[in-house]
Design a protein around this motif. Structure first.
Motif, PDB file in Angstrom:
ATOM      1  N   ALA A   1      18.021  61.797 -50.409  1.00 34.27           N
ATOM      2  CA  ALA A   1      17.426  60.936 -51.442  1.00 34.27           C
ATOM      3  C   ALA A   1      17.741  59.464 -51.206  1.00 34.27           C
ATOM      4  CB  ALA A   1      17.923  61.355 -52.823  1.00 34.27           C
ATOM      5  N   LEU A   2      18.982  59.157 -50.867  1.00 32.37           N
ATOM      6  CA  LEU A   2      19.409  57.753 -50.841  1.00 32.37           C
ATOM      7  C   LEU A   2      19.024  57.027 -49.563  1.00 32.37           C
ATOM      8  CD1 LEU A   2      22.919  58.072 -52.534  1.00 32.37           C
ATOM      9  CD2 LEU A   2      20.772  57.261 -53.529  1.00 32.37           C
ATOM     10  N   MET A   3      19.071  57.692 -48.412  1.00 34.32           N
ATOM     11  CA  MET A   3      18.689  56.990 -47.184  1.00 34.32           C
ATOM     12  C   MET A   3      17.188  56.713 -47.128  1.00 34.32           C
ATOM     13  SD  MET A   3      21.025  57.719 -43.839  1.00 34.32           S
ATOM     14  CE  MET A   3      21.305  59.474 -43.903  1.00 34.32           C
ATOM     15  N   PRO A   4      16.326  57.736 -47.260  1.00 34.35           N
ATOM     16  CA  PRO A   4      14.884  57.425 -47.276  1.00 34.35           C
ATOM     17  C   PRO A   4      14.489  56.571 -48.478  1.00 34.35           C
ATOM     18  CG  PRO A   4      15.253  59.762 -46.863  1.00 34.35           C
ATOM     19  CD  PRO A   4      16.561  59.186 -47.301  1.00 34.35           C
ATOM     20  N   GLY A   5      15.222  56.698 -49.598  1.00 31.44           N
ATOM     21  CA  GLY A   5      14.889  55.927 -50.786  1.00 31.44           C
ATOM     22  C   GLY A   5      15.243  54.459 -50.664  1.00 31.44           C
ATOM     23  N   SER A   6      16.367  54.166 -50.001  1.00 30.15           N
ATOM     24  CA  SER A   6      16.782  52.772 -49.880  1.00 30.15           C
ATOM     25  C   SER A   6      16.089  52.054 -48.727  1.00 30.15           C
ATOM     26  CB  SER A   6      18.309  52.686 -49.699  1.00 30.15           C
ATOM     27  OG  SER A   6      18.721  53.387 -48.542  1.00 30.15           O
ATOM     28  N   MET A   7      15.610  52.796 -47.738  1.00 32.32           N
ATOM     29  CA  MET A   7      14.943  52.160 -46.599  1.00 32.32           C
ATOM     30  C   MET A   7      13.725  51.335 -47.017  1.00 32.32           C
ATOM     31  SD  MET A   7      15.199  55.093 -43.662  1.00 32.32           S
ATOM     32  CE  MET A   7      16.799  55.654 -43.045  1.00 32.32           C
ATOM     33  N   PRO A   8      12.764  51.914 -47.773  1.00 29.60           N
ATOM     34  CA  PRO A   8      11.619  51.087 -48.180  1.00 29.60           C
ATOM     35  C   PRO A   8      12.014  49.937 -49.100  1.00 29.60           C
ATOM     36  CG  PRO A   8      11.141  53.426 -48.460  1.00 29.60           C
ATOM     37  CD  PRO A   8      12.608  53.298 -48.209  1.00 29.60           C
ATOM     38  N   LEU A   9      13.058  50.144 -49.905  1.00 27.70           N
ATOM     39  CA  LEU A   9      13.507  49.092 -50.816  1.00 27.70           C
ATOM     40  C   LEU A   9      13.963  47.866 -50.035  1.00 27.70           C
ATOM     41  CD1 LEU A   9      14.495  47.914 -53.510  1.00 27.70           C
ATOM     42  CD2 LEU A   9      16.582  49.266 -53.230  1.00 27.70           C
ATOM     43  N   PHE A  10      14.885  48.057 -49.108  1.00 28.59           N
ATOM     44  CA  PHE A  10      15.380  46.930 -48.318  1.00 28.59           C
ATOM     45  C   PHE A  10      14.310  46.401 -47.371  1.00 28.59           C
ATOM     46  CE2 PHE A  10      19.443  49.018 -49.438  1.00 28.59           C
ATOM     47  CZ  PHE A  10      20.088  47.932 -50.004  1.00 28.59           C
TER      48      PHE A  10
ATOM     49  N   LEU B   1      15.312  52.607 -57.461  1.00 31.68           N
ATOM     50  CA  LEU B   1      16.601  52.172 -58.008  1.00 31.68           C
ATOM     51  C   LEU B   1      17.097  53.140 -59.076  1.00 31.68           C
ATOM     52  CD1 LEU B   1      16.025  48.313 -58.290  1.00 31.68           C
ATOM     53  CD2 LEU B   1      17.599  49.489 -56.749  1.00 31.68           C
ATOM     54  N   LEU B   2      16.194  53.544 -59.973  1.00 32.83           N
ATOM     55  CA  LEU B   2      16.577  54.506 -61.010  1.00 32.83           C
ATOM     56  C   LEU B   2      16.982  55.840 -60.394  1.00 32.83           C
ATOM     57  CD1 LEU B   2      13.795  53.792 -63.686  1.00 32.83           C
ATOM     58  CD2 LEU B   2      16.200  53.083 -63.745  1.00 32.83           C
ATOM     59  N   GLY B   3      16.244  56.250 -59.369  1.00 36.03           N
ATOM     60  CA  GLY B   3      16.583  57.497 -58.698  1.00 36.03           C
ATOM     61  C   GLY B   3      17.933  57.431 -58.022  1.00 36.03           C
TER      62      GLY B   3
ATOM     63  N   GLY C   1      16.640  65.067 -60.904  1.00 41.03           N
ATOM     64  CA  GLY C   1      15.848  63.997 -61.521  1.00 41.03           C
ATOM     65  C   GLY C   1      15.761  62.775 -60.629  1.00 41.03           C
ATOM     66  N   GLY C   2      16.889  62.431 -60.006  1.00 39.83           N
ATOM     67  CA  GLY C   2      16.896  61.293 -59.096  1.00 39.83           C
ATOM     68  C   GLY C   2      16.035  61.538 -57.869  1.00 39.83           C
ATOM     69  N   ILE C   3      16.033  62.776 -57.356  1.00 37.27           N
ATOM     70  CA  ILE C   3      15.213  63.120 -56.200  1.00 37.27           C
ATOM     71  C   ILE C   3      13.737  62.934 -56.515  1.00 37.27           C
ATOM     72  CG2 ILE C   3      14.412  65.084 -54.810  1.00 37.27           C
ATOM     73  CD1 ILE C   3      17.341  66.059 -54.797  1.00 37.27           C
ATOM     74  N   VAL C   4      13.319  63.374 -57.710  1.00 39.08           N
ATOM     75  CA  VAL C   4      11.920  63.207 -58.116  1.00 39.08           C
ATOM     76  C   VAL C   4      11.563  61.728 -58.217  1.00 39.08           C
ATOM     77  CG1 VAL C   4      10.263  63.601 -59.977  1.00 39.08           C
ATOM     78  CG2 VAL C   4      11.827  65.435 -59.295  1.00 39.08           C
ATOM     79  N   ALA C   5      12.452  60.944 -58.840  1.00 43.43           N
ATOM     80  CA  ALA C   5      12.182  59.507 -59.001  1.00 43.43           C
ATOM     81  C   ALA C   5      12.127  58.801 -57.649  1.00 43.43           C
ATOM     82  CB  ALA C   5      13.251  58.868 -59.882  1.00 43.43           C
ATOM     83  N   VAL C   6      13.065  59.119 -56.759  1.00 43.12           N
ATOM     84  CA  VAL C   6      13.077  58.504 -55.436  1.00 43.12           C
ATOM     85  C   VAL C   6      11.828  58.891 -54.653  1.00 43.12           C
ATOM     86  CG1 VAL C   6      14.225  58.511 -53.195  1.00 43.12           C
ATOM     87  CG2 VAL C   6      15.571  58.233 -55.267  1.00 43.12           C
ATOM     88  N   SER C   7      11.440  60.171 -54.724  1.00 44.76           N
ATOM     89  CA  SER C   7      10.260  60.638 -53.988  1.00 44.76           C
ATOM     90  C   SER C   7       9.013  59.898 -54.438  1.00 44.76           C
ATOM     91  CB  SER C   7      10.078  62.145 -54.183  1.00 44.76           C
ATOM     92  OG  SER C   7      11.192  62.861 -53.702  1.00 44.76           O
ATOM     93  N   LEU C   8       8.831  59.780 -55.750  1.00 43.30           N
ATOM     94  CA  LEU C   8       7.667  59.073 -56.274  1.00 43.30           C
ATOM     95  C   LEU C   8       7.736  57.587 -55.924  1.00 43.30           C
ATOM     96  CD1 LEU C   8       5.051  59.156 -57.858  1.00 43.30           C
ATOM     97  CD2 LEU C   8       6.376  58.929 -59.974  1.00 43.30           C
ATOM     98  N   GLY C   9       8.937  57.012 -56.003  1.00 40.55           N
ATOM     99  CA  GLY C   9       9.099  55.604 -55.662  1.00 40.55           C
ATOM    100  C   GLY C   9       8.788  55.321 -54.203  1.00 40.55           C
ATOM    101  N   VAL C  10       9.247  56.201 -53.292  1.00 38.68           N
ATOM    102  CA  VAL C  10       8.946  56.035 -51.871  1.00 38.68           C
ATOM    103  C   VAL C  10       7.444  56.135 -51.634  1.00 38.68           C
ATOM    104  CG1 VAL C  10       9.222  57.068 -49.586  1.00 38.68           C
ATOM    105  CG2 VAL C  10      11.199  56.838 -51.093  1.00 38.68           C
TER     106      VAL C  10
END
Length: 317
Positions: free
Chosen positions: A119-128, A153-155, A293-302
């Protein structure tokens, strides 16, 4: 004239469908290899038969040997760019996806579950990457990308932030390392785009430089258990190094050519959930409800950050 045009348009669409299906299959294969790679690295870091240093070494050794020939075909610095600036971009490429990235990402799996890494590595990559693209590449921060960033971020808070507040063992350390690894990869992505170096040449730079820098330190000063570890444990790490490192790169490149960059990148949104699902039977790691819940939020955010719904919007205008 309009009748002739309407009759002519269906043919290329039908002909393109198999190509798009193959592209989607390649994208799915890519994220499957990514997820399996995270789970296998977590297994190697926690099984006890291999040290973390062994896992990092096995991850880079075979790809480095396979990619050495590509170093002799590296392009020179583009016209108008100083050698110093080109060299700086090469250093960022080596650090962002090479040894520092490998040590940080793999080290995080020693402290935190595979689902958190997924969740955190693929989620933070597009953010940065989005922030760096705005600062250094002049790209615009669209509303869709902004919404995706907020969801990521929420995820991230749902996956690991609450553990920092609650002081849940050392898991937060791993979560922080995953986010740092995501930031490193984002720097690599932006530097690669500005350098003009091809993906395979960049992979050669990353793996060979990591191997050359790491191997002497590993052999003479770090804890190694390779001589006593089961062959099976060593073998799956070697296979993983090629599968999630090289094969996934080939599949992803094919997906980009068949689908386009944004649709192919949007498939990365499946990585968090797939990693969590694979970790249940293979590692026995059951994510907490907040993590799901965080996984769902990160997935949608990515997906939003990568423009997953752009094609749908255009096609329905």
């Amino acid at each position: 004239m309009s009748a002739d045009t309407s009759l002519a348009t269906p043919a290329p669409v039908v002909a393109a469908e198999p190509s798009r299906l193959l592209g989607a299959a390649a994208a799915l294969a890519t994220i499957l290899l990514w997820a399996i790679g995270l789970v296998i690295t977590r297994f190697g870091a926690t099984a006890g038969s291999l040290s973390l240093w062994d896992v990092v070494f096995l991850r880079m050794a075979l790809p480095a040997f396979l990619l050495v020939p590509l170093l002799f075909r590296l392009p020179a610095a583009p016209a108008g760019r100083s050698r110093g600036r080109h060299g700086l971009l090469l250093v960022i490429i080596m650090a962002g996806a090479g040894l520092p990235f490998m040590l940080t990402g793999s080290g995080g799996l020693f402290f935190a579950p595979a689902a958190h890494a997924g969740a955190l590595m693929p989620g933070s990559m597009p953010l940065f990457a989005a922030l760096l693209a705005v600062l250094f590449l002049g790209e615009r921060f669209t509303a869709q990308r902004g919404i995706g960033t907020v969801l990521m971020l929420l995820g991230a808070i749902a996956v690991g932030g609450w553990q920092v507040i609650g002081g849940d063992g050392n898991t937060w350390r791993g979560d922080l390392m995953f986010i740092c690894a995501g930031a490193m990869w984002s720097c690599y992505t932006v530097a690669l785009k500005k350098s003009g170096i091809g993906a395979w040449q960049a992979a050669a730079i990353v793996y060979v430089s990591a191997f050359v820098l790491y191997t002497p330190v590993y052999l003479f000063w770090l804890d190694s258990r390779l001589l006593t570890a089961p062959i099976f444990h060593i073998g799956i790490q070697v296979v993983q190094s090629v599968a999630s490192g090289l094969l996934s790169m080939a599949f992803y490149g094919y997906a980009v050519r068949r689908l386009g960059a944004a649709p192919a990148a949007a498939f990365a949104a499946l990585t968090p959930a797939l990693t969590a699902l694979l970790a249940v039977p293979l590692l026995g790691e059951w994510p907490e409800p907040a993590t799901w819940g965080g996984i769902v939020a990160v997935s949608l955010g990515v997906a939003l950050a990568n423009g997953a719904f752009n094609r749908y919007t255009v096609s329905n205008r």
